[in-house]
Design a protein around this motif. Structure first.
Motif, PDB file in Angstrom:
ATOM      1  N   PHE A 152      39.379  42.483  45.945  1.00 45.77           N
ATOM      2  CA  PHE A 152      39.159  43.079  44.760  1.00 45.77           C
ATOM      3  C   PHE A 152      39.814  41.987  43.990  1.00 45.77           C
ATOM      4  N   GLN A 153      41.395  42.150  43.483  1.00 46.97           N
ATOM      5  CA  GLN A 153      42.035  41.385  43.294  1.00 46.97           C
ATOM      6  C   GLN A 153      42.166  39.475  42.906  1.00 46.97           C
ATOM      7  N   SER A 154      41.249  39.084  43.526  1.00 51.01           N
ATOM      8  CA  SER A 154      41.321  38.087  43.758  1.00 51.01           C
ATOM      9  C   SER A 154      39.651  37.496  43.538  1.00 51.01           C
ATOM     10  N   SER A 155      38.586  37.911  44.098  1.00 51.64           N
ATOM     11  CA  SER A 155      37.114  38.068  43.955  1.00 51.64           C
ATOM     12  C   SER A 155      36.170  39.336  44.230  1.00 51.64           C
ATOM     13  N   TRP A 156      35.579  40.192  43.467  1.00 50.01           N
ATOM     14  CA  TRP A 156      34.867  41.235  42.826  1.00 50.01           C
ATOM     15  C   TRP A 156      33.716  41.541  44.269  1.00 50.01           C
ATOM     16  N   GLN A 157      32.868  39.953  44.215  1.00 48.91           N
ATOM     17  CA  GLN A 157      32.794  39.637  45.547  1.00 48.91           C
ATOM     18  C   GLN A 157      32.685  39.652  46.516  1.00 48.91           C
ATOM     19  N   LEU A 158      33.843  39.295  46.529  1.00 45.99           N
ATOM     20  CA  LEU A 158      33.972  38.647  48.100  1.00 45.99           C
ATOM     21  C   LEU A 158      34.971  40.303  48.461  1.00 45.99           C
ATOM     22  N   GLY A 159      34.903  41.071  47.555  1.00 48.89           N
ATOM     23  CA  GLY A 159      35.859  42.593  47.389  1.00 48.89           C
ATOM     24  C   GLY A 159      34.554  43.186  48.356  1.00 48.89           C
ATOM     25  N   LEU A 160      33.827  43.145  47.623  1.00 42.92           N
ATOM     26  CA  LEU A 160      32.616  44.342  48.244  1.00 42.92           C
ATOM     27  C   LEU A 160      31.569  43.525  49.227  1.00 42.92           C
ATOM     28  N   VAL A 161      31.540  42.685  49.567  1.00 44.60           N
ATOM     29  CA  VAL A 161      31.734  42.226  50.951  1.00 44.60           C
ATOM     30  C   VAL A 161      32.732  42.787  52.427  1.00 44.60           C
ATOM     31  N   VAL A 162      33.724  42.959  51.712  1.00 46.42           N
ATOM     32  CA  VAL A 162      34.776  43.668  52.583  1.00 46.42           C
ATOM     33  C   VAL A 162      34.235  45.037  52.674  1.00 46.42           C
ATOM     34  N   LEU A 163      33.914  45.871  51.555  1.00 49.01           N
ATOM     35  CA  LEU A 163      34.010  46.737  51.248  1.00 49.01           C
ATOM     36  C   LEU A 163      32.681  47.367  52.234  1.00 49.01           C
ATOM     37  N   VAL A 164      31.537  46.597  51.705  1.00 49.75           N
ATOM     38  CA  VAL A 164      30.063  47.501  52.117  1.00 49.75           C
ATOM     39  C   VAL A 164      30.144  46.544  53.995  1.00 49.75           C
ATOM     40  N   GLY A 165      30.948  45.817  53.678  1.00 48.50           N
ATOM     41  CA  GLY A 165      30.242  44.761  54.918  1.00 48.50           C
ATOM     42  C   GLY A 165      31.288  45.364  56.442  1.00 48.50           C
ATOM     43  N   VAL A 166      32.178  45.450  56.104  1.00 48.53           N
ATOM     44  CA  VAL A 166      32.855  46.319  57.689  1.00 48.53           C
ATOM     45  C   VAL A 166      32.481  46.905  58.251  1.00 48.53           C
ATOM     46  N   PHE A 207      31.310  38.108  60.187  1.00 51.84           N
ATOM     47  CA  PHE A 207      31.900  38.732  59.489  1.00 51.84           C
ATOM     48  C   PHE A 207      32.405  37.669  58.664  1.00 51.84           C
ATOM     49  N   SER A 208      32.801  37.175  59.925  1.00 50.90           N
ATOM     50  CA  SER A 208      34.325  36.642  59.387  1.00 50.90           C
ATOM     51  C   SER A 208      33.823  35.255  58.962  1.00 50.90           C
ATOM     52  N   VAL A 209      32.261  34.688  59.340  1.00 53.67           N
ATOM     53  CA  VAL A 209      32.160  33.359  59.409  1.00 53.67           C
ATOM     54  C   VAL A 209      31.525  33.263  57.207  1.00 53.67           C
ATOM     55  N   ALA A 210      30.270  34.584  57.185  1.00 51.80           N
ATOM     56  CA  ALA A 210      30.033  34.772  56.261  1.00 51.80           C
ATOM     57  C   ALA A 210      31.626  35.131  55.282  1.00 51.80           C
ATOM     58  N   PHE A 211      32.332  35.916  55.716  1.00 49.82           N
ATOM     59  CA  PHE A 211      33.228  35.858  54.355  1.00 49.82           C
ATOM     60  C   PHE A 211      33.751  34.739  54.144  1.00 49.82           C
ATOM     61  N   THR A 212      34.261  34.228  55.302  1.00 50.24           N
ATOM     62  CA  THR A 212      35.284  32.702  55.191  1.00 50.24           C
ATOM     63  C   THR A 212      34.428  31.175  54.531  1.00 50.24           C
ATOM     64  N   TRP A 213      33.096  31.578  54.556  1.00 50.26           N
ATOM     65  CA  TRP A 213      32.269  30.943  53.916  1.00 50.26           C
ATOM     66  C   TRP A 213      32.258  31.113  51.991  1.00 50.26           C
ATOM     67  N   ILE A 214      32.424  32.043  51.970  1.00 44.99           N
ATOM     68  CA  ILE A 214      31.927  32.914  50.314  1.00 44.99           C
ATOM     69  C   ILE A 214      33.336  31.711  49.657  1.00 44.99           C
ATOM     70  N   GLY A 215      34.303  32.238  50.638  1.00 38.10           N
ATOM     71  CA  GLY A 215      35.405  32.416  49.808  1.00 38.10           C
ATOM     72  C   GLY A 215      36.024  30.597  49.462  1.00 38.10           C
ATOM     73  N   ALA A 216      35.399  29.732  50.784  1.00 39.98           N
ATOM     74  CA  ALA A 216      35.945  28.101  50.863  1.00 39.98           C
ATOM     75  C   ALA A 216      34.759  27.701  49.328  1.00 39.98           C
ATOM     76  N   ILE A 217      33.673  28.385  49.302  1.00 35.30           N
ATOM     77  CA  ILE A 217      33.199  28.192  48.192  1.00 35.30           C
ATOM     78  C   ILE A 217      33.356  27.816  46.675  1.00 35.30           C
ATOM     79  N   GLN A 218      33.960  29.080  46.661  1.00 34.87           N
ATOM     80  CA  GLN A 218      34.887  30.162  45.815  1.00 34.87           C
ATOM     81  C   GLN A 218      35.879  29.068  45.382  1.00 34.87           C
ATOM     82  N   ALA A 219      37.022  29.149  46.576  1.00 32.20           N
ATOM     83  CA  ALA A 219      38.000  27.846  46.260  1.00 32.20           C
ATOM     84  C   ALA A 219      37.157  26.392  45.670  1.00 32.20           C
ATOM     85  N   VAL A 220      36.190  25.584  45.877  1.00 28.18           N
ATOM     86  CA  VAL A 220      36.066  24.926  45.227  1.00 28.18           C
ATOM     87  C   VAL A 220      35.280  24.556  44.374  1.00 28.18           C
TER      88      VAL A 220
END
Length: 599
Positions: free
Chosen positions: A165-179, A266-279
């Motif tokens: 969540f400190q890095s990205s609230w979107q990814l935080g939600l993915v972790v909090l709900v996805g797991v 889950f890992s692919v989706a999480f990593t893909w969203i993170g890569a897009i945000q990094a780009v």
């Protein structure tokens, strides 16, 4: 190193498998909390590792700040050391929790077996009871093994969710709900697993029960040539267990495949969203590296949760079987209000038969129906309290079933017609409490006329006795059991057919030696038998007809005055169980009369 057995943790909660498991958790809460603490430290170290790597990249490598890089690298080294130590301690605590839960369950089942009387054998086979200790108890222990990892995984999952969540609230939600969604998605595979594991446990229990029963009766089966029938039955049971195990294996394979599939998505989706945000510049390069690390870490909580659910199912099945055993009402137990046992040797009065066993001396019971005599012995030994509530046995002036059970067991000992021998040395077999010297043990062996059995053992009292004494003949086992009974020095000793498997000469020696050993006012000996050789050595004999006292007196007196008694003793056809003729019976009666005259 822990000492066994464990101290009593109180009465187990048998209302449901879940409550029983919670009771076990409370009994070992100290070790369980330590395991959770170590597991949490271990997973927190794992969860912080990607974060420290990301900070080292963003604050040290990219800006070229060697000081900050050294700080984060040093922190990573310290974290690795803490993680190594906590992993070791967590594993030790996990194994301790596993063994404690398993051994405590086996221990209370063992206590139940020793205190339930005939209640358990009437409901469960030997194999089924053995399975509760050998299999179900270990299954229960598994859930306590995984508990530390599961608690740590939850703590690590929450920490990672916060860091993401400190890095990205979107990814935080993915972790909090996805797991949690990934874990819930595997319930479709877990439900069939639960049913199949229950079927496999029942099949394994039936196979174990059949195997135990077959081994117990192997000598008889070989004698009648029927072992091949039971071997075929065992093969069929084994095949059923194998097929049930295959179905469990299919469900476990499906579960593993589901874990890989769900976690992979889950890992692919999480990593893909993170890569897009990094780009797009929403997160830094170091944060992207940390996200990759988080993706790898989050595989562990999902797999641990699935593993915990699988083990919980097995533990629930095992706990249900143990509860079935523990919930079986005991045949004997201490009453809520007890009355004191008589302080001095006192008479035993059986209200059903009318038999009175006077204190001191040697008495015998002869019955037209052997089962009635055996039931009388069981009542006098307090084998079933339910029976004694209706058919009261008085010891002195009070009811036997209201007296403290421990005192009754220490003062009244019943040696059954089919005594059990256990694994251990002969000394331990005859004197389990170690209260007697070798000289006293040898004296009891002499009373039981078992000197030849002792002489046949190279190591003497240190010789190993096999399970159920299978290395001995029936007569040898019977005489060793008699020696064990004599060594109890019980105030009241009830012997049921103690010489049914020995020859006439040995029986004659036992009759004389038993009278000398137990012939005092402090010792009461009651023998259930129809053997003339033993009856001739008794001070008094009670004859039962239809379960009621018909006549009482000396052996010779009953032979002369009670035709039904004479018929039972002579077996109705001129032969008794040892091959004595009717003339021999009469001769023995004359001998006993002469002996009384000499006295």
């Amino acid at each position: 190193m822990r000492s066994f057995p464990y101290k009593s943790a109180g009465k187990p909660d048998l209302r449901s498998p879940s409550r029983y498991l919670l009771w076990l958790a409370g009994a070992q809460r100290g070790t369980l909390l330590l395991g959770i603490l170590y597991g949490s430290i271990w997973t927190v170290c794992q969860a912080l590792t990607p974060y420290i790597l990301g900070q080292a990249i963003d604050q040290g490598i990219l800006p070229g700040n060697f000081g900050r890089l050294s700080f984060w690298v040093g922190l990573l080294v310290g974290l690795t050391i803490i993680q190594s130590i906590s992993a070791t301690l967590r594993h030790r605590a996990a194994m301790s929790n596993w063994m404690q839960a398993a051994f405590r369950s086996a221990q209370i089942v063992g206590h139940k077996v020793t205190r339930s009387g005939d209640a358990l054998p009437q409901k469960f086979s030997t194999g089924e009871v053995v399975s509760t200790c050998a299999s179900d108890a270990m299954r229960i222990g598994e859930i306590f093994d995984v508990a530390a990892r599961l608690a740590g995984s939850v703590v690590g999952y929450l920490l990672v969710s916060y860091l993401v969540f400190q890095s990205s609230w979107q990814l935080g939600l993915v972790v909090l709900v996805g797991v949690p969604l990934c874990g819930a998605g595997m319930l479709f595979v877990i439900r069939p697993l639960q049913r199949r594991q229950k079927d496999q446990r029942e099949a394994a229990g039936k196979m174990t029960a059949l195997g135990a029963d077959t081994v117990a009766g192997l000598r008889v089966l070989r004698g009648i040539g029927g072992e091949h029938i039971f071997v075929q039955r065992y093969r069929e049971r084994s095949r059923e267990t194998q097929l049930a195990g295959n179905k469990v294996a299919w469900s476990l394979a499906d579960l593993d495949a589901a874990q890989v599939f769900v976690v992979g998505i889950f890992s692919v989706a999480f990593t893909w969203i993170g890569a897009i945000q990094a780009v797009t510049g929403q997160i830094e390069a170091g944060q992207l590296v940390a996200l990759y690390g988080y993706a790898v870490f989050l595989v562990s909580p999902i797999r641990t949760a699935a593993d915990a659910v699988s083990r919980l199912i097995r533990a629930q099945v095992g706990a249900r079987r143990i509860i079935d055993v523990l919930a079986t009402p005991s045949a004997v137990h201490d009453a809520e209000t007890t009355v004191p046992a008589p302080a001095a040797p006192s008479a035993l009065l059986d209200s059903v038969s009318g038999v009175v066993v006077a204190p001191g001396g040697m008495s015998a019971i002869v019955s037209e129906d052997p089962a009635a005599a055996a039931e009388l012995a069981r009542r006098l030994g307090r084998f079933e309290d339910a029976v004694l509530r209706e058919a009261v046995v008085q010891w002195g002036s009070e009811a036997l079933h209201l007296m403290p059970l421990r005192e009754v067991r220490s003062r009244i000992v019943v040696s059954d017609a089919e005594p059990q021998l256990f694994t251990g040395t002969l000394r331990e077999e005859l004197d389990p409490d170690g209260r007697h010297s070798d000289t006293e043990i040898m004296a009891a062996i002499e009373v039981a006329s078992a000197q030849d059995v002792f002489d046949g053992l190279e190591q003497g009292l240190d010789a190993e006795v096999t399970e159920k004494g299978r290395s001995f003949s029936g007569g040898q086992r019977q005489r060793l059991a008699l020696a064990r009974a004599v060594l109890t020095e019980a105030e009241v000793l009830v012997l049921i057919e103690p010489t049914s498997a020995v020859d006439a000469h040995t029986e004659q020696r036992i009759a004389g030696a038993l009278g000398k050993s137990r012939g005092s006012a402090a010792h009461t000996t009651l023998v259930v038998t129809a053997s003339p050789l033993l009856l001739g050595a008794m001070d008094t004999v009670a004859f039962l007809k239809h379960g009621k006292l018909q006549a009482q007196g000396t052996h010779r007196h009953l032979l002369d005055t009670v035709p039904e008694y004479r018929k039972v003793v002579v077996r109705g056809e001129g032969m008794n169980g040892h091959g004595h003729t009717e003339a021999a019976v009469a001769a023995n009666a004359n001998h006993s009369t002469a002996t009384e005259g000499e006295k």
